[in-house]
Motif scaffolding. Structure first.
Motif, short mmCIF file in Angstrom:
data_model
loop_
_atom_site.label_atom_id
_atom_site.label_comp_id
_atom_site.label_asym_id
_atom_site.label_seq_id
_atom_site.Cartn_x
_atom_site.Cartn_y
_atom_site.Cartn_z
N ILE A 1 29.97 33.75 30.78
CA ILE A 1 30.98 34.34 29.89
C ILE A 1 31.94 35.21 30.69
O ILE A 1 33.17 35.17 30.49
CB ILE A 1 30.29 35.18 28.79
N CYS A 2 31.40 35.98 31.61
CA CYS A 2 32.21 36.87 32.44
C CYS A 2 33.20 36.07 33.29
O CYS A 2 34.39 36.41 33.38
CB CYS A 2 31.28 37.69 33.34
N CYS A 3 32.73 34.97 33.88
CA CYS A 3 33.59 34.15 34.73
C CYS A 3 34.70 33.48 33.93
O CYS A 3 35.84 33.38 34.39
CB CYS A 3 32.76 33.09 35.46
N GLU A 4 34.38 33.04 32.74
CA GLU A 4 35.40 32.39 31.91
C GLU A 4 36.53 33.36 31.57
O GLU A 4 37.72 33.02 31.69
CB GLU A 4 34.78 31.84 30.62
N LEU A 5 36.17 34.57 31.15
CA LEU A 5 37.19 35.56 30.82
C LEU A 5 37.97 35.97 32.06
O LEU A 5 39.21 36.07 32.02
CB LEU A 5 36.53 36.79 30.17
N LEU A 6 37.29 36.19 33.17
CA LEU A 6 37.96 36.60 34.40
C LEU A 6 38.95 35.53 34.87
O LEU A 6 40.08 35.84 35.27
CB LEU A 6 36.93 36.88 35.49
N SER A 7 38.55 34.27 34.81
CA SER A 7 39.44 33.20 35.26
C SER A 7 40.69 33.13 34.40
O SER A 7 41.81 32.94 34.91
CB SER A 7 38.70 31.86 35.23
N ASN A 8 40.53 33.30 33.09
CA ASN A 8 41.69 33.26 32.20
C ASN A 8 42.63 34.43 32.46
O ASN A 8 43.86 34.28 32.39
CB ASN A 8 41.23 33.29 30.74
N MET A 9 42.07 35.58 32.76
CA MET A 9 42.90 36.76 33.00
C MET A 9 43.61 36.66 34.36
O MET A 9 44.78 37.06 34.49
CB MET A 9 42.06 38.04 32.92
N ASN B 1 40.76 44.41 45.87
CA ASN B 1 40.72 44.57 47.32
C ASN B 1 39.96 43.39 47.89
O ASN B 1 39.54 42.48 47.14
CB ASN B 1 40.08 45.92 47.72
N GLU B 2 39.76 43.39 49.18
CA GLU B 2 39.12 42.21 49.78
C GLU B 2 37.70 42.01 49.26
O GLU B 2 37.26 40.88 49.01
CB GLU B 2 39.10 42.35 51.31
N GLN B 3 36.97 43.11 49.07
CA GLN B 3 35.58 43.00 48.60
C GLN B 3 35.52 42.46 47.16
O GLN B 3 34.74 41.54 46.86
CB GLN B 3 34.91 44.37 48.67
N THR B 4 36.35 43.03 46.26
CA THR B 4 36.29 42.59 44.86
C THR B 4 36.82 41.17 44.70
O THR B 4 36.27 40.37 43.93
CB THR B 4 37.09 43.55 43.95
N CYS B 5 37.88 40.84 45.44
CA CYS B 5 38.43 39.48 45.35
C CYS B 5 37.43 38.46 45.90
O CYS B 5 37.29 37.36 45.35
CB CYS B 5 39.75 39.38 46.10
N SER B 6 36.73 38.82 46.95
CA SER B 6 35.72 37.92 47.52
C SER B 6 34.60 37.67 46.52
O SER B 6 34.13 36.53 46.36
CB SER B 6 35.14 38.51 48.81
N CYS B 7 34.20 38.74 45.83
CA CYS B 7 33.15 38.58 44.82
C CYS B 7 33.64 37.67 43.69
O CYS B 7 32.90 36.78 43.23
CB CYS B 7 32.77 39.95 44.25
N ALA B 8 34.89 37.88 43.26
CA ALA B 8 35.44 37.04 42.19
C ALA B 8 35.50 35.58 42.62
O ALA B 8 35.08 34.68 41.88
CB ALA B 8 36.84 37.55 41.81
N PHE B 9 36.01 35.32 43.82
CA PHE B 9 36.12 33.94 44.30
C PHE B 9 34.74 33.30 44.44
O PHE B 9 34.55 32.13 44.09
CB PHE B 9 36.84 33.91 45.65
N GLN B 10 33.80 34.06 44.95
CA GLN B 10 32.45 33.55 45.16
C GLN B 10 31.84 33.05 43.84
O GLN B 10 31.16 32.04 43.80
CB GLN B 10 31.57 34.65 45.76
N ASN B 11 32.11 33.77 42.78
CA ASN B 11 31.54 33.41 41.48
C ASN B 11 32.36 32.37 40.73
O ASN B 11 31.81 31.59 39.95
CB ASN B 11 31.39 34.67 40.62
N LEU B 12 33.66 32.36 40.95
CA LEU B 12 34.52 31.44 40.20
C LEU B 12 34.60 30.05 40.82
O LEU B 12 34.81 29.06 40.11
CB LEU B 12 35.94 32.03 40.10
N LEU C 1 31.88 40.53 25.89
CA LEU C 1 32.78 39.70 26.70
C LEU C 1 33.09 38.39 26.02
O LEU C 1 34.19 37.84 26.16
CB LEU C 1 32.16 39.46 28.08
N SER C 2 32.14 37.87 25.26
CA SER C 2 32.38 36.63 24.52
C SER C 2 33.49 36.83 23.48
O SER C 2 34.37 35.97 23.32
CB SER C 2 31.09 36.18 23.83
N VAL C 3 33.46 37.97 22.78
CA VAL C 3 34.50 38.25 21.78
C VAL C 3 35.85 38.49 22.47
O VAL C 3 36.88 37.97 22.03
CB VAL C 3 34.12 39.48 20.93
#
Length: 467
Positions: free
Chosen positions: A394-402, A421-432, A322-324
Motif C-alpha cells: 500500500i505504501c509503495c503504491e501511494l508513494l509511486s503515484n505521488m 536526499n540520497e539515502q531516502t531516494c535510495s530507499c524509495a527506489f529499492q522498494n519501488l 495509507l489505503s484511504v
C-alpha cells in the motif's frame, strides 16, 4: 470498589441437588432473584418508590447487588444454560418493556451479553425475532451504560458465524439502527462506547457489502431517534463519513485500538466506488478526511524519534490510513489538498515507513534463524511478514503515484526540507523497483533538473535506470 459485586458464596452444598451444573451456585438463590425481578417490573401493589407510570426508576440496594451477582455468574456456561432454561430472556423482555430504571436495563442487557457468548444460547437469542427487535431498540437508549452493553451484545452475536447473517438482515431491515449508530458516533464523547460501536460497524461492513452500500447511500431522509425523555426527536440528516471522522477524532488520543477500528471502517468504504465518492464528494471535498489522515501519518504515527520496531505495532492502522489516502489521491488529484507542494512531508513519512520496515525485516530474519526449530515462532514471524507486506504494498503504491506528480519546484522544496536526499531516494527506489519503474523513471527526470549530482549518484546505484 468494583462496579459489580463478586458472585456470592453458595449454600448449594447444604442442600443436595441445589447446585447449578458443576458450579457451587444455588438454583434456589437464582430462582429467588429472578422471581423478585419479575415482581419489580410487575408489582402486586402500588409501590411508593415507583414512578407515576407504576414502574420503579431506581433499584433498591439489595436487589441491585443480587442482580449484579447474577450478571457476574452468567459468565459461567452452566449458569447461562440454567438462566436459559428458566426463560430469563423472556423476563428481560418484560424489563425492557416496562422498566423505567436505566440501571436495571443495563444489567439485563449485560446478562444477555454474557449468555450470548455460548453458541447454543446465542442461536436461541438470535432466532427470537421479538427479542432481537427489542434489543436493537436499545441502541436508541439515552443511557450510556445500556448503549455499551447493547453494543457488546451485538458484537458478540455478529462474531458467531452461525447467527451473524440473522443480525445483519435484521439490522438491514431497521433503518433506525443507522440513525442511532450515527448519532452515537457524531455526538458521544465516551471513548469506551465509541470504540465498541465502531467495532460493531466494522464487523457489519466486513460481513455484508450490501448493508455497507445502504449506509453509504443513507442520510437522504430525516428520521426519528433517541432523546432523553423518550419522546420522538428529529435527528440531523446523517452522513456516514462525517460521523466516522468525528468518532475517530474522539478516540485518536486515548485509544489506539479504537483509532485502528475507525481507520479500518474508512478503508472498507474505499473497497467500493460509492464509498470513495462518499469520502471525496463530501461538502468539503474530502479535505477533512485528508487532513485527519495526513496529520496522523506525518505528526503521530511512525515518527523520526520512534524506534523502527514501532512499525510492527502500528502496521494495521498505517495500512488502513495509507489505503484511504491512496484511494483519495488517485480519485481527486485536482483537489487543492492533494497538491504536491503541500505533501512533501507525506512523501518523507512514506519513505520513513519503508526504511523502518527494512529494519524490521532484517530483525525478523535474525529471529527466524534463532528460532528455526520452534514451529510457533516461525508462524508468528510469517504472520508479521504477511501484515508488513500488505503495508509495504500500500505504501509503495501511494508513494509511486505521488512521485509521478512531483515538479522541479516540489522536488527542490523536498530537498531543502530534508525529505529527499540520497539515502531516502535510495530507499524509495529499492522498494519501488522494478514494479513501479515508470514512476521512478519519471521522478528521476525531474530530479535531474533539481539536482543533477544526486540523480547521477542514484543512477550509479541503480544501473537499470540508465538510458
Amino acid at each position: 470498589m468494583d462496579r459489580n459485586p463478586s458472585p456470592p458464596c453458595s449454600d448449594a452444598e447444604e442442600e443436595e441437588g441445589d447446585a447449578v451444573g458443576n458450579t457451587v451456585y444455588s438454583k434456589h438463590w437464582l430462582f429467588s432473584v429472578l422471581t423478585r425481578l419479575i415482581e419489580v417490573i410487575a408489582p402486586a401493589e402500588p409501590d411508593p418508590a415507583a414512578s407515576p407510570e407504576g414502574a420503579r426508576t431506581e433499584l433498591d440496594e439489595e436487589m441491585e447487588n443480587d442482580i449484579c451477582k447474577v450478571w457476574d455468574m452468567s459468565m459461567d456456561e452452566d449458569v447461562a444454560l440454567f438462566l436459559q432454561e428458566f426463560n430469563a430472556p423472556d423476563i428481560f423482555m418484560g424489563v425492557f418493556a416496562k422498566s423505567k430504571c436505566p440501571r436495571l436495563t443495563e444489567i439485563c442487557v449485560g446478562i444477555l451479553g454474557n449468555m450470548a457468548c455460548f453458541q447454543d444460547i446465542c442461536m436461541s437469542i438470535s432466532k427470537d425475532e421479538n427479542l432481537g427487535q427489542v434489543l436493537l431498540q436499545r441502541l436508541c437508549d439515552s443511557d450510556f451504560p445500556t448503549l455499551l452493553e447493547t453494543s457488546r451484545l451485538l458484537l458478540t452475536c455478529l462474531s458467531q458465524p452461525e447467527v451473524a447473517n440473522v443480525w445483519v438482515e435484521r439490522i438491514r431491515e431497521n433503518p433506525s439502527v443507522y440513525d442511532c449508530v450515527c448519532f452515537i458516533m457524531s455526538s458521544s464523547t465516551n471513548v469506551e462506547l465509541l470504540v465498541k460501536v465502531g467495532e460493531v460497524v466494522d464487523k457489519l461492513f466486513d460481513l455484508d457489502e450490501e448493508l455497507m452500500l445502504n449506509w453509504i447511500k443513507n442520510g437522504t431522509s430525516r428520521s426519528v431517534g433517541p432523546s432523553v425523555d423518550d419522546s420522538p426527536e428529529e435527528l440531523p440528516d446523517f452522513k456516514i463519513v462525517p460521523c466516522i471522522l468525528e468518532a475517530a477524532k474522539q478516540v485518536r488520543s486515548d485509544n489506539p485500538e479504537g483509532l485502528d477500528v475507525y481507520m479500518h471502517i474508512l478503508q472498507l468504504l474505499t473497497t467500493v466506488d460509492e464509498g470513495i465518492q462518499a469520502i471525496v464528494q463530501a461538502p468539503d471535498g474530502g479535505k477533512e478526511t485528508w487532513s485527519l489522515l495526513y496529520d496522523l501519518v506525518c505528526q503521530e504515527l511512525c515518527q523520526p524519534d520512534d524506534p523502527p520496531i514501532i512499525v510492527q505495532e502500528q502496521k494495521t492502522v498505517l495500512a488502513s490510513i495509507l489505503s484511504v489516502l491512496s484511494a483519495m489521491f488517485a480519485s481527486q488529484t485536482e483537489q487543492e489538498y492533494t497538491r504536491m507542494r503541500k505533501n512533501m512531508p507525506l512523501i518523507g513519512s512514506l519513505i520513513r515507513i519503508l526504511q523502518y520496515m527494512e529494519g524490521c525485516g532484517k530483525r525478523a530474519v535474525d529471529n527466524s534463524k534463532e528460532s528455526e526449530q520452534e514451529e510457533t515462532g516461525k508462524t508468528d514471524v510469517n504472520e508479521e511478514d504477511f501484515h508488513l507486506k500488505i503495508l509495504k504494498d500500500i505504501c509503495c503504491e501511494l508513494l509511486s503515484n505521488m512521485l509521478q506528480e512531483l515538479t522541479k519546484e516540489n522536488t527542490l522544496e523536498g530537498l531543502h526540507q530534508g525529505h529527499l536526499n540520497e539515502q531516502t531516494c535510495s530507499c524509495a527506489f529499492q522498494n519501488l523497483l522494478p514494479l513501479y519503474f515508470a514512476s521512478v523513471e519519471s521522478f528521476l527526470e525531474v530530479l535531474r533538473e533539481a539536482d543533477q549530482t544526486l540523480a547521477d549518484n542514484l543512477e550509479k546505484r541503480f544501473p537499470s535506470l540508465k538510458v
